[in-house]
Each structure stands twice: as C-alpha cells, then as structure tokens.
Motif scaffolding. Sequence first.
Motif, short mmCIF file in Angstrom:
data_model
loop_
_atom_site.label_atom_id
_atom_site.label_comp_id
_atom_site.label_asym_id
_atom_site.label_seq_id
_atom_site.Cartn_x
_atom_site.Cartn_y
_atom_site.Cartn_z
N ALA A 42 -3.49 15.46 2.00
CA ALA A 42 -3.45 13.72 2.07
C ALA A 42 -2.28 13.31 1.86
O ALA A 42 -1.16 12.02 2.18
N MET A 43 -1.98 14.19 0.84
CA MET A 43 -0.21 13.40 -0.47
C MET A 43 0.73 13.91 0.78
O MET A 43 2.04 12.95 0.67
N LEU A 44 0.84 15.43 1.08
CA LEU A 44 1.90 15.54 1.51
C LEU A 44 2.21 14.52 2.71
O LEU A 44 3.47 13.99 4.05
N ARG A 45 1.34 14.25 3.74
CA ARG A 45 0.89 14.01 5.42
C ARG A 45 1.65 12.57 5.24
O ARG A 45 2.70 12.07 5.44
N MET A 46 1.10 11.91 3.73
CA MET A 46 1.89 10.18 4.12
C MET A 46 2.72 10.22 3.49
O MET A 46 4.02 8.92 3.17
N LEU A 47 3.14 11.02 1.92
CA LEU A 47 4.91 10.92 1.81
C LEU A 47 5.73 11.30 3.45
O LEU A 47 6.46 10.40 3.50
N MET A 82 -6.37 1.32 3.57
CA MET A 82 -5.87 2.04 5.12
C MET A 82 -5.05 3.20 4.88
O MET A 82 -5.01 4.05 5.68
N VAL A 83 -4.60 3.62 4.03
CA VAL A 83 -3.89 5.09 3.28
C VAL A 83 -4.97 5.49 2.34
O VAL A 83 -5.19 6.66 2.90
N TYR A 84 -4.68 5.20 1.33
CA TYR A 84 -5.12 5.80 0.35
C TYR A 84 -6.87 6.20 0.61
O TYR A 84 -7.07 7.22 0.55
N LEU A 85 -8.38 5.72 0.37
CA LEU A 85 -9.26 5.74 0.96
C LEU A 85 -8.94 5.99 2.70
O LEU A 85 -10.13 7.66 2.20
N ASN A 86 -8.87 5.66 3.36
CA ASN A 86 -8.53 6.36 4.43
C ASN A 86 -8.20 7.82 4.27
O ASN A 86 -9.37 8.59 4.98
N LEU A 198 2.31 6.71 -3.27
CA LEU A 198 1.90 6.74 -4.84
C LEU A 198 0.38 6.30 -4.55
O LEU A 198 0.52 7.62 -5.60
N MET A 199 -0.28 6.11 -4.41
CA MET A 199 -1.60 6.21 -4.93
C MET A 199 -1.90 7.15 -4.72
O MET A 199 -3.07 8.41 -5.90
N LEU A 200 -1.79 8.49 -3.24
CA LEU A 200 -2.58 9.47 -3.19
C LEU A 200 -1.76 10.63 -4.31
O LEU A 200 -1.67 11.94 -4.67
N ILE A 201 -0.44 10.45 -4.74
CA ILE A 201 0.33 11.29 -5.72
C ILE A 201 -0.31 11.27 -7.00
O ILE A 201 -0.73 12.70 -7.21
N GLY A 202 -0.68 10.21 -7.51
CA GLY A 202 -1.57 9.99 -8.62
C GLY A 202 -3.35 10.91 -8.23
O GLY A 202 -3.61 11.53 -9.62
N HIS A 203 -3.66 10.67 -6.85
CA HIS A 203 -5.05 11.20 -6.42
C HIS A 203 -4.99 12.77 -7.19
O HIS A 203 -5.74 12.72 -7.59
#
Length: 300
Positions: A42-47, A82-86, A198-203
């Motif tokens: 999730a983190m890498l795809r959204m980055l 739409m990004v983090y939870l999804n 950024l939220m996914l990096i923290g997660h």
Amino acid sequence: MMIRARGAIAVQMVLLVSMAIWGLNITLVKQLTSALDPSTIAMLRMLVASATLVSIWLVRRPARVRLDRRQWAGLAACAFLMVYLNQIFFTEGMVRTSATNGALLMALGPLVSALLAALAFRERLGWVRLCGVALGFGGVAVIILGHSGARLAVMGVGDLLVIAGVFSFSCGGVLIQGIARRLDALTISSVIYALGALMLIGHAGLWGAGYDGVLPDSAWLWFLIVFSGAVSTAIVNLIWNNSIARIGVARAAVFLYWVPVFGAAFAALLLDEQLGWNHLAGLVAVMVGTYLGTRSRRAA
C-alpha cells in the motif's frame, strides 16, 4: 458532427482500455501479496501514484489556489478514507481472498456510492433502486458464502475487508463533491494521494513491517508496483475524470461494468483461478443490482 462522433468513439475506446487496466490491477496486487507485506504494498503503490500526480500537476501548472483550513481538513478526511483506509482494507483483503472475488466485489462500488450519496443528501430512494440495493448485496452474499469450511473463515474475512475498502472509498467520494466545486480534479487528486501516502508511511512504521529489509528484491516486483501505482492508479484515474468531462458521467459509468469482467478474466489467465457458480451468479446479481440502484430518481 462526424468529428465529434469520432472523438466520442476515441474516448470510449480509451475508457475500455482503462477498465481493462483497472481489472488487471487487482491481479497485480494479488501477485504482490505473495511476496510483500500488505502495508508495504500500500505504501509503495501510493508513493508512486502521488509522485506521478504531483509531477503531472507541476507540468500542467493549473491555476493557483490557496486552500483554507476547511479545505485542508476536507482533503485530509478524503485522503484518510479514499487512500489510507481504502488501501489498508484492499491489500489486507487481497492477502486472504482471490483476485476473482476481489474483482467481483469491487463491482459494488457504483452502487455503494449511489446509496451513500442518496443518504447524505436525503434523496428519496424509489422501490426500483431499493430492489437494486437488495439484489446487489444479495450477490455479494452469494459470492462470499460460496466458500466452504475453512476457506469461508479465511476468504470470507478477506471478502469483507475488500467490501470495507469499497465503503471507505465511496464515503470519501461523497465528501469530495463539495470540495470539487472550488478546486480542479488534478489538484484534488494530487493533494489527496500525497496526504494518503504520508499516512501509509506512518502506518508501515507503526503497525506494518517497518522500513528495514521490506523493499522488493526483484525488478519484476518493482515493475508491478510502478505500473500499479503510476498507470493503474494515477494515470487511469485522470483518464476517468477527463472522460467524464468529455462524454458525461452517465455514459462513462457504463464502462465500470467491464472492470469485474476484465478482473475475473485476468485472474483466470494469469493466476489460474477458477470461476464457480457462485461467482457467475454473484456477478449477475451485483451488476443488475448496480444498474437498478444507480438509476436516477426520474428513471426509477
């Protein structure tokens, strides 16, 4: 007139290819889950997606806008939904369920969006649309309950996580309607995906696999991540928004019916997954239910 007709046909062909890419993306993410931690995926795809969108934004240089606190808060809420939870729900779900199930369940998106929008804006649902909602969710139940024994315990949870991702994305879509009146689509997408990344990096650091030794160790995995993030997520979403502007949301939305078809086809072709009776029955129920549930009040 002929030039305008050819332009519409070209847009429709591009849309069809885009739906194929969205369908393919589900299979690609399923492949990634066999090699990487879900939070890392999730983190890498959204980055990659956010970097692509911001780069396009910098090249196009849309009109400068100054966001107030309320707009920032709204965009942050959309990024969370739409990004983090999804992405958390989607990737965790794809670890547990099949690409076929994921593709069919994500076909519920337009129906869920229409239902949430009707509830949020207090729009009365006619009996035809209510029947569509019931039929759509009935199709979901058929897909999930088609598992047996121990598979139901594992894949059923995965299916529910994918559905939760559909709901979180649709909730953000309802919120974004007010923001879209004052900001262009590219700016909205760039900010939402950047904040979500950024939220996914923290997660990933707090609850995921962390940052040490979790990166892909092959060129093929990197290709899947870059294609999934840059093409499937960023570029195809921009194509979708542009197509709505060119031919209207009603004509563009029809092409969404192709996503589960392409998704199931790629799952069978690339992952050797089998279609069962529950998949076929569930797909028909979801698609017919979506058609009925997303009809305008006048048509209903």
